[in-house]
Design a protein around this motif. Structure first.
Motif, PDB file in Angstrom:
ATOM      1  N   TYR A  36       0.842  -1.194   0.000  1.00  0.00           N
ATOM      2  CA  TYR A  36       0.000   0.000   0.000  1.00  0.00           C
ATOM      3  C   TYR A  36       0.878   1.245   0.000  1.00  0.00           C
ATOM      4  CZ  TYR A  36      -3.652  -3.251   1.467  1.00  0.00           C
ATOM      5  OH  TYR A  36      -4.530  -4.299   1.528  1.00  0.00           O
ATOM      6  N   VAL A  37       0.309   2.359  -0.492  1.00  0.00           N
ATOM      7  CA  VAL A  37       0.959   3.668  -0.400  1.00  0.00           C
ATOM      8  C   VAL A  37      -0.067   4.652   0.137  1.00  0.00           C
ATOM      9  CG1 VAL A  37       2.646   3.282  -2.251  1.00  0.00           C
ATOM     10  CG2 VAL A  37       0.422   4.270  -2.806  1.00  0.00           C
ATOM     11  N   SER A  38       0.430   5.733   0.670  1.00  0.00           N
ATOM     12  CA  SER A  38      -0.447   6.786   1.163  1.00  0.00           C
ATOM     13  C   SER A  38      -1.259   7.343  -0.002  1.00  0.00           C
ATOM     14  CB  SER A  38       0.402   7.888   1.795  1.00  0.00           C
ATOM     15  OG  SER A  38      -0.414   8.968   2.164  1.00  0.00           O
ATOM     16  N   ALA A  39      -2.521   7.634   0.234  1.00  0.00           N
ATOM     17  CA  ALA A  39      -3.402   8.128  -0.825  1.00  0.00           C
ATOM     18  C   ALA A  39      -2.939   9.478  -1.360  1.00  0.00           C
ATOM     19  CB  ALA A  39      -4.837   8.234  -0.318  1.00  0.00           C
ATOM     20  N   ASP A  40      -2.230  10.263  -0.546  1.00  0.00           N
ATOM     21  CA  ASP A  40      -1.761  11.564  -1.015  1.00  0.00           C
ATOM     22  C   ASP A  40      -0.305  11.515  -1.495  1.00  0.00           C
ATOM     23  OD1 ASP A  40      -0.570  11.172   1.422  1.00  0.00           O
ATOM     24  OD2 ASP A  40      -1.125  13.126   2.256  1.00  0.00           O
TER      25      ASP A  40
END
Length: 185
Positions: A36-40
């Motif tokens: 996963y990665v940060s949405a921003d």
């Protein structure tokens, strides 16, 4: 921006269940199974991020490296990634083609480059190593791909001596590279 796995949620100060809750709320975006990665987070190549996260020694090779150097017009259908022989090939349904390269020559012509939009790095073979590998694996890739990449590399001022130095250290590449250099001269 670093890729994050649920098992490493503690790095972000979250429990595993808190991490999944944050994902459902849209704070994290899934880029691959378990990654996963940060949405921003800034835009980045998700395949590069996945490869570097799954295998720190991941190195862009073959057609993907030729495309990175703009030495071919071929658009690879999958990201070609080399890992040392004997290392487990990661499972996953992504567009990554994993290749096992001999440990004795794995680091030859390898450099680390930053992944755009992130703080991770990924390996990339030099132009000379990539061309030598294309000739070495011409049965898989096709002779035309290697020959056309060599022609473009020479047109841009590539030094045949540097190419032959690399090719002589890789199995099954010295003779075909030498023949192609003779034919193109």
């Amino acid at each position: 921006m670093a890729a994050l796995a649920p098992r490493n949620a503690g790095q972000e100060g979250l429990s595993r269940s808190g991490f999944y809750r944050a994902t459902r709320q849209g704070r994290y975006e899934r880029i691959a199974r378990g990654i996963y990665v940060s949405a921003d987070a800034p835009a980045a190549d998700w395949d590069w991020l996945e490869a570097a996260t799954r295998r720190p020694e991941a190195t862009i090779c073959l057609t993907s490296a030729l495309a990175q150097y703009d030495l071919t017009d071929v658009i690879p259908s999958a990201l070609d990634i080399a890992i040392p022989r004997g290392v487990r090939i990661p499972a996953g349904g992504s567009a990554i083609a994993w290749h096992s390269f001999d440990r004795a020559t794995f680091l030859l012509g390898r450099e680390e480059i930053p992944i755009p939009g992130g703080d991770l790095t990924i390996g990339l073979y030099s132009q000379e190593r990539t061309i030598a590998d294309a000739f070495r694996l011409r049965g898989e890739l096709g002779y035309e791909l290697a020959r056309d990449a060599l022609r473009e590399w020479l047109r841009r001022g590539g030094k045949p001596g540097r190419l032959m130095e690399i090719a002589s250290r890789l199995p099954r590449s010295k003779a075909p590279v030498l023949q192609a250099l003779d034919a193109l001269s």
